[in-house]
Design a protein around this motif. Structure first.
Motif, PDB file in Angstrom:
ATOM      1  N   VAL A 418      27.023  -0.556  -1.753  1.00 18.07           N
ATOM      2  CA  VAL A 418      25.896  -0.141  -1.300  1.00 18.07           C
ATOM      3  C   VAL A 418      24.820  -0.107  -2.229  1.00 18.07           C
ATOM      4  CG1 VAL A 418      24.816   1.820  -0.047  1.00 18.07           C
ATOM      5  CG2 VAL A 418      27.262   1.089   0.672  1.00 18.07           C
ATOM      6  N   LYS A 419      23.529  -0.657  -1.662  1.00 16.15           N
ATOM      7  CA  LYS A 419      22.462  -0.502  -2.522  1.00 16.15           C
ATOM      8  C   LYS A 419      21.299   0.434  -1.774  1.00 16.15           C
ATOM      9  CE  LYS A 419      24.229  -4.697  -3.101  1.00 16.15           C
ATOM     10  NZ  LYS A 419      25.190  -5.313  -2.033  1.00 16.15           N
ATOM     11  N   HIS A 420      20.568   1.194  -2.768  1.00 15.29           N
ATOM     12  CA  HIS A 420      19.611   1.591  -2.406  1.00 15.29           C
ATOM     13  C   HIS A 420      18.175   1.280  -3.075  1.00 15.29           C
ATOM     14  CE1 HIS A 420      17.185   5.766  -3.184  1.00 15.29           C
ATOM     15  NE2 HIS A 420      16.568   5.069  -2.352  1.00 15.29           N
ATOM     16  N   VAL A 421      17.608   0.392  -2.108  1.00 16.23           N
ATOM     17  CA  VAL A 421      16.250   0.046  -2.384  1.00 16.23           C
ATOM     18  C   VAL A 421      15.263   0.868  -2.611  1.00 16.23           C
ATOM     19  CG1 VAL A 421      14.575  -1.825  -1.637  1.00 16.23           C
ATOM     20  CG2 VAL A 421      17.074  -2.193  -1.313  1.00 16.23           C
ATOM     21  N   LYS A 422      14.568   1.000  -3.547  1.00  9.14           N
ATOM     22  CA  LYS A 422      13.597   2.008  -3.825  1.00  9.14           C
ATOM     23  C   LYS A 422      12.239   1.498  -3.754  1.00  9.14           C
ATOM     24  CE  LYS A 422      14.599   4.740  -6.918  1.00  9.14           C
ATOM     25  NZ  LYS A 422      15.003   5.258  -8.450  1.00  9.14           N
ATOM     26  N   MET A 423      11.837   0.341  -4.201  1.00 13.30           N
ATOM     27  CA  MET A 423      10.467  -0.250  -4.212  1.00 13.30           C
ATOM     28  C   MET A 423      10.790  -1.869  -4.341  1.00 13.30           C
ATOM     29  SD  MET A 423       8.745   1.761  -7.352  1.00 13.30           S
ATOM     30  CE  MET A 423       7.035   1.845  -6.704  1.00 13.30           C
ATOM     31  N   VAL A 424       9.604  -2.224  -3.639  1.00 15.16           N
ATOM     32  CA  VAL A 424       9.599  -3.850  -3.485  1.00 15.16           C
ATOM     33  C   VAL A 424       8.295  -4.400  -3.903  1.00 15.16           C
ATOM     34  CG1 VAL A 424       9.514  -5.786  -1.676  1.00 15.16           C
ATOM     35  CG2 VAL A 424      11.127  -3.749  -1.566  1.00 15.16           C
ATOM     36  N   LYS A 425       8.188  -5.658  -4.641  1.00 18.45           N
ATOM     37  CA  LYS A 425       6.885  -6.112  -5.384  1.00 18.45           C
ATOM     38  C   LYS A 425       6.892  -7.394  -4.600  1.00 18.45           C
ATOM     39  CE  LYS A 425       5.608  -5.855  -9.549  1.00 18.45           C
ATOM     40  NZ  LYS A 425       5.412  -6.317 -11.089  1.00 18.45           N
ATOM     41  N   PRO A 426       5.984  -7.602  -3.344  1.00 12.09           N
ATOM     42  CA  PRO A 426       5.732  -9.064  -3.142  1.00 12.09           C
ATOM     43  C   PRO A 426       4.976  -9.851  -4.216  1.00 12.09           C
ATOM     44  CG  PRO A 426       5.171  -7.619  -1.492  1.00 12.09           C
ATOM     45  CD  PRO A 426       5.413  -6.795  -2.672  1.00 12.09           C
ATOM     46  N   ARG A 427       5.279 -10.804  -4.545  1.00 15.37           N
ATOM     47  CA  ARG A 427       4.271 -11.418  -5.594  1.00 15.37           C
ATOM     48  C   ARG A 427       3.471 -12.421  -4.838  1.00 15.37           C
ATOM     49  NH1 ARG A 427       4.341 -11.079 -10.818  1.00 15.37           N
ATOM     50  NH2 ARG A 427       5.826 -10.069 -11.963  1.00 15.37           N
ATOM     51  N   LEU A 428       2.382 -11.910  -4.662  1.00 16.18           N
ATOM     52  CA  LEU A 428       1.223 -12.882  -3.904  1.00 16.18           C
ATOM     53  C   LEU A 428       0.138 -13.258  -4.752  1.00 16.18           C
ATOM     54  CD1 LEU A 428       0.826 -10.277  -0.899  1.00 16.18           C
ATOM     55  CD2 LEU A 428       1.870 -12.355  -0.774  1.00 16.18           C
ATOM     56  N   GLN A 429      -0.516 -14.439  -4.210  1.00 16.77           N
ATOM     57  CA  GLN A 429      -1.747 -14.877  -4.743  1.00 16.77           C
ATOM     58  C   GLN A 429      -2.565 -15.009  -3.555  1.00 16.77           C
ATOM     59  OE1 GLN A 429      -0.034 -18.578  -6.502  1.00 16.77           O
ATOM     60  NE2 GLN A 429      -0.762 -17.627  -8.510  1.00 16.77           N
ATOM     61  N   THR A 501      -1.487  -8.820   8.731  1.00 16.06           N
ATOM     62  CA  THR A 501      -2.268  -8.835   9.685  1.00 16.06           C
ATOM     63  C   THR A 501      -3.680  -8.764   9.375  1.00 16.06           C
ATOM     64  OG1 THR A 501      -0.986  -7.790  11.448  1.00 16.06           O
ATOM     65  CG2 THR A 501      -3.083  -8.429  12.027  1.00 16.06           C
ATOM     66  N   LEU A 502      -4.634  -9.810   9.518  1.00 17.31           N
ATOM     67  CA  LEU A 502      -6.029  -9.908   9.064  1.00 17.31           C
ATOM     68  C   LEU A 502      -6.954  -9.907  10.189  1.00 17.31           C
ATOM     69  CD1 LEU A 502      -5.862 -12.708   6.318  1.00 17.31           C
ATOM     70  CD2 LEU A 502      -5.722 -10.221   5.834  1.00 17.31           C
ATOM     71  N   SER A 503      -7.829  -9.303   9.755  1.00 17.12           N
ATOM     72  CA  SER A 503      -9.183  -9.272  10.526  1.00 17.12           C
ATOM     73  C   SER A 503     -10.612  -9.849   9.766  1.00 17.12           C
ATOM     74  CB  SER A 503      -9.407  -7.986  11.363  1.00 17.12           C
ATOM     75  OG  SER A 503     -10.668  -7.762  12.144  1.00 17.12           O
ATOM     76  N   THR A 504     -10.765 -11.031   9.806  1.00 16.85           N
ATOM     77  CA  THR A 504     -11.656 -11.574   8.995  1.00 16.85           C
ATOM     78  C   THR A 504     -11.975 -13.225   9.793  1.00 16.85           C
ATOM     79  OG1 THR A 504     -12.311 -12.619   6.925  1.00 16.85           O
ATOM     80  CG2 THR A 504     -10.020 -12.571   7.596  1.00 16.85           C
ATOM     81  N   SER A 505     -13.013 -13.617   9.309  1.00 11.31           N
ATOM     82  CA  SER A 505     -13.246 -15.155   9.646  1.00 11.31           C
ATOM     83  C   SER A 505     -12.936 -16.131   8.701  1.00 11.31           C
ATOM     84  CB  SER A 505     -14.943 -15.275  10.241  1.00 11.31           C
ATOM     85  OG  SER A 505     -15.553 -14.876   8.752  1.00 11.31           O
ATOM     86  N   VAL A 506     -12.628 -15.504   7.433  1.00  9.25           N
ATOM     87  CA  VAL A 506     -12.243 -16.412   6.146  1.00  9.25           C
ATOM     88  C   VAL A 506     -10.878 -17.032   6.351  1.00  9.25           C
ATOM     89  CG1 VAL A 506     -12.241 -16.419   3.723  1.00  9.25           C
ATOM     90  CG2 VAL A 506     -13.998 -14.889   4.854  1.00  9.25           C
ATOM     91  N   THR A 507     -10.794 -18.346   6.261  1.00  9.35           N
ATOM     92  CA  THR A 507      -9.591 -18.994   6.216  1.00  9.35           C
ATOM     93  C   THR A 507      -8.686 -18.321   5.018  1.00  9.35           C
ATOM     94  OG1 THR A 507     -10.306 -20.999   7.222  1.00  9.35           O
ATOM     95  CG2 THR A 507      -8.156 -21.164   6.205  1.00  9.35           C
ATOM     96  N   PRO A 508      -7.407 -17.851   5.425  1.00  7.71           N
ATOM     97  CA  PRO A 508      -6.541 -17.421   4.308  1.00  7.71           C
ATOM     98  C   PRO A 508      -6.006 -18.186   3.260  1.00  7.71           C
ATOM     99  CG  PRO A 508      -5.365 -17.434   6.362  1.00  7.71           C
ATOM    100  CD  PRO A 508      -6.739 -17.815   6.728  1.00  7.71           C
ATOM    101  N   ASP A 509      -5.904 -18.003   2.129  1.00  4.54           N
ATOM    102  CA  ASP A 509      -5.192 -18.848   1.322  1.00  4.54           C
ATOM    103  C   ASP A 509      -4.542 -17.783   0.436  1.00  4.54           C
ATOM    104  OD1 ASP A 509      -4.105 -20.481  -0.799  1.00  4.54           O
ATOM    105  OD2 ASP A 509      -5.847 -21.072  -1.488  1.00  4.54           O
ATOM    106  N   ILE A 510      -3.157 -17.498   1.356  1.00  2.42           N
ATOM    107  CA  ILE A 510      -2.338 -16.114   0.570  1.00  2.42           C
ATOM    108  C   ILE A 510      -1.140 -16.812   0.606  1.00  2.42           C
ATOM    109  CG2 ILE A 510      -1.627 -13.886   1.384  1.00  2.42           C
ATOM    110  CD1 ILE A 510      -4.219 -13.642   3.003  1.00  2.42           C
ATOM    111  N   ARG A 511      -0.650 -16.820  -0.716  1.00  7.92           N
ATOM    112  CA  ARG A 511       0.849 -17.324  -0.963  1.00  7.92           C
ATOM    113  C   ARG A 511       1.739 -16.366  -1.397  1.00  7.92           C
ATOM    114  NH1 ARG A 511      -2.075 -22.571  -4.599  1.00  7.92           N
ATOM    115  NH2 ARG A 511      -3.692 -22.920  -3.043  1.00  7.92           N
ATOM    116  N   LEU A 512       2.921 -16.357  -0.932  1.00  8.13           N
ATOM    117  CA  LEU A 512       4.215 -15.478  -1.488  1.00  8.13           C
ATOM    118  C   LEU A 512       5.099 -16.546  -2.326  1.00  8.13           C
ATOM    119  CD1 LEU A 512       5.537 -12.855  -1.267  1.00  8.13           C
ATOM    120  CD2 LEU A 512       6.909 -14.186   0.695  1.00  8.13           C
ATOM    121  N   THR A 513       5.045 -16.201  -3.692  1.00  2.00           N
ATOM    122  CA  THR A 513       5.972 -17.183  -4.554  1.00  2.00           C
ATOM    123  C   THR A 513       7.093 -16.473  -4.836  1.00  2.00           C
ATOM    124  OG1 THR A 513       4.929 -16.022  -6.212  1.00  2.00           O
ATOM    125  CG2 THR A 513       3.826 -17.849  -5.605  1.00  2.00           C
ATOM    126  N   SER A 514       7.297 -15.086  -4.785  1.00  2.00           N
ATOM    127  CA  SER A 514       8.965 -14.438  -4.821  1.00  2.00           C
ATOM    128  C   SER A 514       8.501 -12.929  -4.495  1.00  2.00           C
ATOM    129  CB  SER A 514       9.235 -14.528  -6.114  1.00  2.00           C
ATOM    130  OG  SER A 514       8.534 -13.975  -7.138  1.00  2.00           O
TER     131      SER A 514
END
Length: 526
Positions: A418-429, A501-514
């Protein structure tokens, strides 16, 4: 209050606090995968990958859609038709009995072609002869419509047809071939002709399962003596006939083979891919080359759609008898799009794939009846008479949408602990600040988390075609937005779900690497 798991010391003495561990999961660039047991999904895949596109080295949030061409009748746009002749290009849309010029953005004028009895599905091809480069458009009801780069006409007309006008056309060895709406015959024209007398070839004695010819195409096959071009005919029952020769009147015209595949999904079921042909069928997308060596059941094991086989089967089952299937590629983005017919007014679903890696994802939110690529830009036709530009902006016609990355479950190297996950870090750009929602799912819970509220992201630089040259600043480069987020979960297998979820008119360049995970381990289960 968070309480850490405890475990006994090795000598059976007092309990002690365990040590936190950190590990990371790669971004699921191998794509959406539901083709295996949940406990056996390949690493680097996702159980859900919605409104995301798997690049080779990261997963990005898709762009939205904006109105491009308006002013057509409030009816479905079911056909988008590009025309390219040298440096001249045009873009047309079929809507409510008319063909409209949608080359330029904004409100369209009067229909370039009007009074058609059906624009439910217009099929087209380009053909070049001494008279120029022609666009031929057919619908199975009206006479073939011809565009020469300047104007539309119905002359020279195709004559000699019995049983209705052509519903599908394609070129083969300098001749135009065509089929009717529901017939086991095909027709062909004279050499380099776009009209005139058509010759019928009855295939009812060849195809054993009945039905009708749904489409045809040319195909280049490699042999020991080099490449040679053949004619391929596909019926509604999944029979495929391959012919070799100059034309059916040639004494060397030969049936090279008759093969059986699953039933094809509509006339827009074929796509030339490299030296092969992909055929969209009820059992998935299969390569034509494999149909020549494998039986119908075995073809499922080599289907391009094998990673999403259950989802594909569900989509086909839910859409029995519906029209609107289409397979198309957007080469600039290495993207393949499968448009699914609408099961209801609000249904807006497409399956997408990275054609380089074969990784799949799902797009939700585009009211698309058909897709087309014009000048390297992706467009789709809506149910209310508009043409939308796809993958632009961060809203779907003014509506927010949610990016969901639900990685396949992972035991973190300890399947029975059994694991107890405590924190998560999405690596985003990202080019602008965003804060994703992180939910830790455990023990094969497949419930999709509720969508987060919208983040109001703002661009920090200039917008193309809006900002003033030499005055405005360019948008910021991609920056690292990796931050630890409190996100808890207790279980033997883990999946950190990332949503935005975004609320913007700007085309997203959002990347998940790990994705990094901080967790503690407890006693073995049981």
């Amino acid at each position: 209050m968070r309480q850490a798991l405890r475990q006994k010391s090795s000598n059976g003495g007092a309990n002690r606090l365990p040590t936190s561990k950190a590990t990371f999961l790669p971004s699921p660039t191998k794509g959406w995968y539901v083709g295996a047991n949940l406990s056996d999904a390949p690493k680097g895949t996702a159980y859900i990958l919605d409104n995301a596109f798997p690049q080779l080295d990261y997963v990005r949030m898709r762009g939205g859609s904006l109105a491009y061409a308006t002013g057509m009748p409030n009816a479905a746009v079911n056909s988008l038709i590009p025309y390219i002749n040298g440096t001249t290009s045009k873009f047309f849309a079929g809507c409510n009995g008319g063909i409209y010029d949608v080359t330029g953005a904004g409100a369209v004028g009067a229909a370039a072609v009007s009074g058609l009895n059906s624009t439910a599905y217009l099929e087209y091809m380009q053909f070049t002869n001494s008279g120029g480069t022609w666009l031929m458009v057919v619908n199975g009801v009206d006479a073939a419509q011809l565009y020469n780069g300047t104007s539309w006409t119905t002359t020279p007309a195709i004559t000699g047809l019995t049983g209705g006008n052509l519903a599908f056309v394609w070129p083969f060895k300098n001749r135009i071939y065509g089929i009717q709406t529901a017939s086991l015959s095909y027709w062909y024209l004279g050499l380099n002709s776009i009209g005139g007398a058509a010759t019928q070839v009855d295939m009812s004695g060849i195809f054993k399962y009945g039905g009708y010819i749904i489409c045809g195409t040319s195909w280049s096959i490699s042999s020991n003596s080099g490449l040679y071009e053949v004619l391929a005919l596909i019926t509604s029952e999944g029979e495929v006939a391959i012919y070799d020769g100059l034309n059916p009147a040639d004494t060397a015209w030969t049936l090279k083979g008759l093969y059986k595949i699953s039933k094809p999904l509509g006339r827009r079921c074929i796509l030339k891919a490299g030296g092969d042909i992909a055929v969209m069928t009820e059992d998935g997308i299969i390569p034509m080359s494999s149909a020549m060596t494998l039986d119908q059941i075995a073809l499922q094991n080599v289907a391009v759609t094998k990673p999403i086989a259950p989802a594909w089967r569900d989509a086909v089952t839910a859409r029995q008898g519906l029209t609107g299937w289409q397979i198309v590629t957007w080469p600039l983005q290495s993207m393949g799009i499968i448009n699914l017919p609408k099961t209801s007014t609000g249904d807006a679903t497409q399956f997408v794939a990275n054609v380089r890696s074969g990784a799949w994802a799902r797009y939700l939110g585009w009211d698309a009846n058909c897709f087309g690529v014009y000048n390297n830009v992706l467009y789709y036709g809506t149910s209310d008479g508009r043409v939308m530009q796809a993958e632009t902006g961060a809203q779907d016609d003014g509506k927010n949408y949610t990016w969901t990355v639900f990685p396949s479950y992972n035991d973190l190297g300890s399947p029975a602990v059994v694991k107890h996950v405590k924190m998560v870090k999405p690596r985003l750009q990202s080019a602008y600040p965003v804060v994703p929602q992180v939910t830790v799912k455990v023990d094969f819970d497949t419930t999709k988390p509720q969508a987060p509220t919208a983040s109001f992201a703002a661009a920090t630089g200039a917008l193309w075609d809006t900002a003033r040259w030499d005055v405005a600043t360019w948008p910021a480069d991609l920056t690292d937005l990796s931050n630890w987020t409190d996100a808890e979960g207790f279980g033997s297998v883990i999946s950190p779900v990332i949503q935005l979820t975004l609320s913007t008119s700007v085309t997203p360049d959002i990347r998940l690497t790990s994705i990094e995970i901080l967790y503690e381990t407890g006693n073995a289960v049981g």
